[in-house]
Write a protein that holds these residues in place. Structure first.
Motif, PDB file in Angstrom:
ATOM      1  N   UNK A 207       0.682  -1.049  -0.090  1.00 22.86           N
ATOM      2  CA  UNK A 207       0.135  -0.469  -0.084  1.00 22.86           C
ATOM      3  C   UNK A 207       0.495   1.085   0.130  1.00 22.86           C
ATOM      4  N   UNK A 208       2.220   1.178   0.883  1.00 21.55           N
ATOM      5  CA  UNK A 208       2.142   3.118   0.554  1.00 21.55           C
ATOM      6  C   UNK A 208       3.673   3.033   0.221  1.00 21.55           C
ATOM      7  N   UNK A 209       3.888   1.888  -0.494  1.00 19.99           N
ATOM      8  CA  UNK A 209       4.648   1.660  -2.108  1.00 19.99           C
ATOM      9  C   UNK A 209       3.766   1.725  -3.618  1.00 19.99           C
ATOM     10  N   UNK A 210       3.766   0.464  -3.410  1.00 20.93           N
ATOM     11  CA  UNK A 210       3.110  -0.042  -4.093  1.00 20.93           C
ATOM     12  C   UNK A 210       1.424   0.349  -4.608  1.00 20.93           C
ATOM     13  N   UNK A 211       0.569   0.706  -4.046  1.00 17.94           N
ATOM     14  CA  UNK A 211      -0.586   1.502  -4.990  1.00 17.94           C
ATOM     15  C   UNK A 211      -0.386   2.827  -4.095  1.00 17.94           C
ATOM     16  N   UNK A 212       0.566   3.994  -3.359  1.00 18.80           N
ATOM     17  CA  UNK A 212       0.599   5.078  -3.663  1.00 18.80           C
ATOM     18  C   UNK A 212       1.261   4.853  -4.520  1.00 18.80           C
ATOM     19  N   UNK A 213       2.292   4.016  -5.619  1.00 18.15           N
ATOM     20  CA  UNK A 213       3.058   5.013  -7.046  1.00 18.15           C
ATOM     21  C   UNK A 213       1.540   4.803  -8.132  1.00 18.15           C
ATOM     22  N   UNK A 214       0.546   3.783  -7.704  1.00 19.16           N
ATOM     23  CA  UNK A 214      -0.476   3.615  -8.572  1.00 19.16           C
ATOM     24  C   UNK A 214      -2.199   4.511  -8.537  1.00 19.16           C
ATOM     25  N   UNK A 215      -1.563   5.146  -8.094  1.00 16.68           N
ATOM     26  CA  UNK A 215      -3.094   6.437  -7.828  1.00 16.68           C
ATOM     27  C   UNK A 215      -3.862   5.521  -6.923  1.00 16.68           C
ATOM     28  N   UNK A 216      -3.259   5.045  -5.798  1.00 19.12           N
ATOM     29  CA  UNK A 216      -3.481   4.109  -5.016  1.00 19.12           C
ATOM     30  C   UNK A 216      -4.916   2.967  -5.686  1.00 19.12           C
ATOM     31  N   UNK A 217      -4.066   2.594  -6.277  1.00 21.10           N
ATOM     32  CA  UNK A 217      -5.309   1.280  -7.515  1.00 21.10           C
ATOM     33  C   UNK A 217      -4.359   0.233  -7.008  1.00 21.10           C
ATOM     34  N   UNK A 218      -4.584  -0.691  -5.855  1.00 20.53           N
ATOM     35  CA  UNK A 218      -4.585  -1.409  -5.934  1.00 20.53           C
ATOM     36  C   UNK A 218      -3.636  -2.418  -6.718  1.00 20.53           C
ATOM     37  N   UNK A 219      -2.946  -2.813  -6.736  1.00 18.55           N
ATOM     38  CA  UNK A 219      -1.918  -3.922  -7.438  1.00 18.55           C
ATOM     39  C   UNK A 219      -2.050  -4.956  -7.371  1.00 18.55           C
ATOM     40  N   UNK A 220      -2.392  -6.050  -8.155  1.00 18.03           N
ATOM     41  CA  UNK A 220      -2.788  -7.441  -7.440  1.00 18.03           C
ATOM     42  C   UNK A 220      -1.704  -8.604  -8.192  1.00 18.03           C
ATOM     43  N   UNK A 221      -1.308  -8.387  -8.712  1.00 15.31           N
ATOM     44  CA  UNK A 221      -0.362  -9.654  -9.409  1.00 15.31           C
ATOM     45  C   UNK A 221       1.934  -9.501  -9.148  1.00 15.31           C
ATOM     46  N   UNK A 222       1.976 -10.057  -9.566  1.00 13.24           N
ATOM     47  CA  UNK A 222       3.665  -9.833  -9.242  1.00 13.24           C
ATOM     48  C   UNK A 222       4.629 -10.563  -9.940  1.00 13.24           C
ATOM     49  N   UNK A 223       5.279 -10.298 -10.365  1.00 17.80           N
ATOM     50  CA  UNK A 223       6.767 -10.983 -10.507  1.00 17.80           C
ATOM     51  C   UNK A 223       7.405 -11.851  -9.161  1.00 17.80           C
ATOM     52  N   UNK A 224       8.463 -12.570  -9.864  1.00 21.49           N
ATOM     53  CA  UNK A 224       9.209 -13.660  -7.709  1.00 21.49           C
ATOM     54  C   UNK A 224       9.746 -11.998  -7.236  1.00 21.49           C
ATOM     55  N   UNK A 225      10.117 -11.022  -8.109  1.00 25.12           N
ATOM     56  CA  UNK A 225      11.145  -9.855  -7.486  1.00 25.12           C
ATOM     57  C   UNK A 225       9.693  -8.802  -7.010  1.00 25.12           C
ATOM     58  N   UNK A 226       8.522  -9.498  -7.439  1.00 25.60           N
ATOM     59  CA  UNK A 226       7.585  -8.082  -6.459  1.00 25.60           C
ATOM     60  C   UNK A 226       7.542  -7.296  -7.840  1.00 25.60           C
ATOM     61  N   UNK A 227       7.766  -6.949  -8.747  1.00 22.92           N
ATOM     62  CA  UNK A 227       7.104  -6.397 -10.179  1.00 22.92           C
ATOM     63  C   UNK A 227       5.972  -6.488 -10.473  1.00 22.92           C
ATOM     64  N   UNK A 228       4.989  -5.001 -10.316  1.00 17.64           N
ATOM     65  CA  UNK A 228       4.107  -5.273 -11.038  1.00 17.64           C
ATOM     66  C   UNK A 228       3.519  -5.765 -12.591  1.00 17.64           C
ATOM     67  N   UNK A 229       2.824  -6.802 -12.737  1.00 19.05           N
ATOM     68  CA  UNK A 229       2.175  -7.418 -13.987  1.00 19.05           C
ATOM     69  C   UNK A 229       1.175  -6.892 -14.109  1.00 19.05           C
ATOM     70  N   UNK A 230       1.033  -5.847 -15.016  1.00 21.25           N
ATOM     71  CA  UNK A 230       0.258  -4.270 -15.049  1.00 21.25           C
ATOM     72  C   UNK A 230      -0.988  -5.646 -16.337  1.00 21.25           C
ATOM     73  N   UNK A 231      -0.460  -5.979 -16.890  1.00 18.86           N
ATOM     74  CA  UNK A 231      -1.472  -7.198 -18.182  1.00 18.86           C
ATOM     75  C   UNK A 231      -1.462  -8.010 -18.325  1.00 18.86           C
ATOM     76  N   UNK A 232      -1.610  -8.836 -16.325  1.00 19.81           N
ATOM     77  CA  UNK A 232      -1.197 -10.437 -16.401  1.00 19.81           C
ATOM     78  C   UNK A 232      -3.350 -10.304 -16.207  1.00 19.81           C
ATOM     79  N   UNK A 233      -3.421 -11.591 -17.068  1.00 16.87           N
ATOM     80  CA  UNK A 233      -5.005 -12.564 -17.210  1.00 16.87           C
ATOM     81  C   UNK A 233      -5.735 -11.163 -18.256  1.00 16.87           C
ATOM     82  N   UNK A 234      -4.946  -9.991 -18.855  1.00 19.28           N
ATOM     83  CA  UNK A 234      -5.860  -9.440 -19.732  1.00 19.28           C
ATOM     84  C   UNK A 234      -6.833 -10.053 -20.745  1.00 19.28           C
TER      85      UNK A 234
END
Length: 407
Positions: A207-234
């Motif tokens: 939240x304090x890092x990832x969601x804040x950077x995503x304009x307070x939208x919750x990021x749901x999906x990540x790779x093993x290094x915790x980088x967001x997978x923005x198009x996951x299951x598109x």
């Protein structure tokens, strides 16, 4: 027929909670565990016992026992017996994702999501004084710590094979969000302050890092290094557990959990409450009537455009609970107004006065649907929505209920 109390009023919440519990009792399977209920309140005939459903129902019945319902302790015990018995993997440890009704595992995996619900169920049952629950809680916390929590990040890994040899590279926000809830309940049950500290580490990252950077939208999906997978299951946006984009209801749910986390920490960081308000506001703007029809859309893309427009019952249930908690925390009348509006909408559209419980999904026109999930799996979200408005804000619902049992 007598007129209903005003939706969201104390009398309404008590009556609705009792009605949901009556429906939930239908889920009890004859030998062990709780079944996934269909729209009429009958366990599905597919022979599957889901660990997370059994754990969530056990949690609900533990709360009911704390409320003083004399029958509820036996139902909580029934769930504990399933979680310590057939749903537990005696060969490799941990919990099966699901079994058939003979106890045969139905998947070669161990997932964080059902494991954190085992923690939640055991914590509530332990606070309700149920036999075997404290031991189950200790064991479940050990499995989560040893198998799922990453030593470096403090976040939960998502999925292993059954024998704990192969770890999937996917990382998920949903199981980590529910880990916050479970850790706070476990902290209340055990008195261990380190559990709330672990919950804070998860919230700080997601939240304090990832969601804040995503304009307070919750990021749901990540790779093993915790980088967001923005198009996951598109390509399959309505996946029931891993939908594409941001899930509006999770922003709302996180907002409430951050307030509860704040109460658990003696030196709570000053970002928690402002972040809760930001998450709630973003989810409200993105989700409520966002496509020109009333109700919360299920998911949005990273610009806030609705993707899956189905109305899921749990989103509305989380919204009324969060609105109550945020109104109590801030005194802002906006949250009270939303609380009243959303409870009325739930009564008008989601509460099923004929078959029981709530319709778990509606289409855009407000008709019952099943594009995401079928039936009425459990009452976890809706029942909690009947409790949160009338309780003090505590780290866990079970802890908030305990004073009610004191003569």
């Amino acid at each position: 027929m007598a007129a209903l109390p005003r939706p969201g009023s104390p009398a309404y919440l008590r009556a609705e909670g009792d009605r949901l519990l009556a429906f939930a009792r239908n889920a009890r399977l004859p030998d062990w565990g709780f079944g996934w209920l269909d729209s009429q309140g009958t366990p599905l005939a597919d022979d599957t016992v889901h660990t997370y459903v059994t754990a969530r129902m056990t949690h609900v019945f533990a709360l009911a026992a704390l409320l003083g319902h004399p029958w509820a302790a036996d139902y909580a015990d029934h769930g504990i017996a399933a979680l310590t018995g057939p749903l537990h993997d005696d060969r490799h440890d941990g919990w099966h994702t699901a079994t058939d009704r003979s106890g045969r595992p139905l998947a070669d995996e161990k997932s964080a999501y059902p494991h954190v619900f085992v923690v939640l169920a055991a914590a509530g049952a332990a606070m309700a004084g149920r036999p075997g629950a404290a031991e189950l809680l200790t064991h479940a916390l050990e499995v989560v710590e040893q198998r799922f929590r990453e030593p470096g990040s403090g976040l939960l890994r998502e999925r292993w094979d059954r024998s704990w040899r192969s770890l999937d590279g996917y990382r998920g926000g949903n199981s980590n969000m529910h880990a916050i809830e479970a850790l706070l309940a476990a902290g209340d049950a055990t008195g261990d302050p380190q559990l709330a500290a672990q919950a804070l580490r998860i919230a700080d990252q997601l939240v304090n890092s990832t969601a804040r950077q995503a304009e307070w939208r919750i990021v749901e999906h990540f790779d093993q290094d915790w980088s967001p997978l923005w198009r996951y299951h598109e390509e399959r946006p309505a996946d029931p557990f891993r939908p594409f984009g941001s899930t509006v209801g999770h922003g709302i749910e996180w907002s409430r959990l951050l307030v509860q986390l704040h109460t658990a920490l003696p030196d709570a960081p000053d970002w928690l409450l402002p972040a809760a308000l930001e998450l709630f506001g973003r989810a409200e703007r993105d989700g409520w009537s966002a496509d020109g029809h009333q109700g919360f859309v299920y998911t949005v893309d990273w610009t806030g455009t609705p993707v899956v427009r189905a109305r899921l019952h749990w989103v509305l249930a989380e919204a009324v609970g969060a609105a109550a908690v945020l109104h109590r925390a801030t005194g802002d009348p906006h949250y009270r107004q939303r609380y009243d509006t959303w409870w009325q909408w739930a009564e008008d559209h989601l509460v099923d006065r004929d078959a029981g419980s709530w319709h778990h999904e509606l289409d855009v026109a407000g008709r019952p649907a099943s594009t995401v999930k079928t039936g009425k799996a459990d009452v976890y979200h809706a029942f909690q929505a009947t409790l949160l408005p009338g309780l003090r804000t505590a780290p866990s619902l079970a802890a908030a209920l305990i004073p009610a049992r004191t003569p």
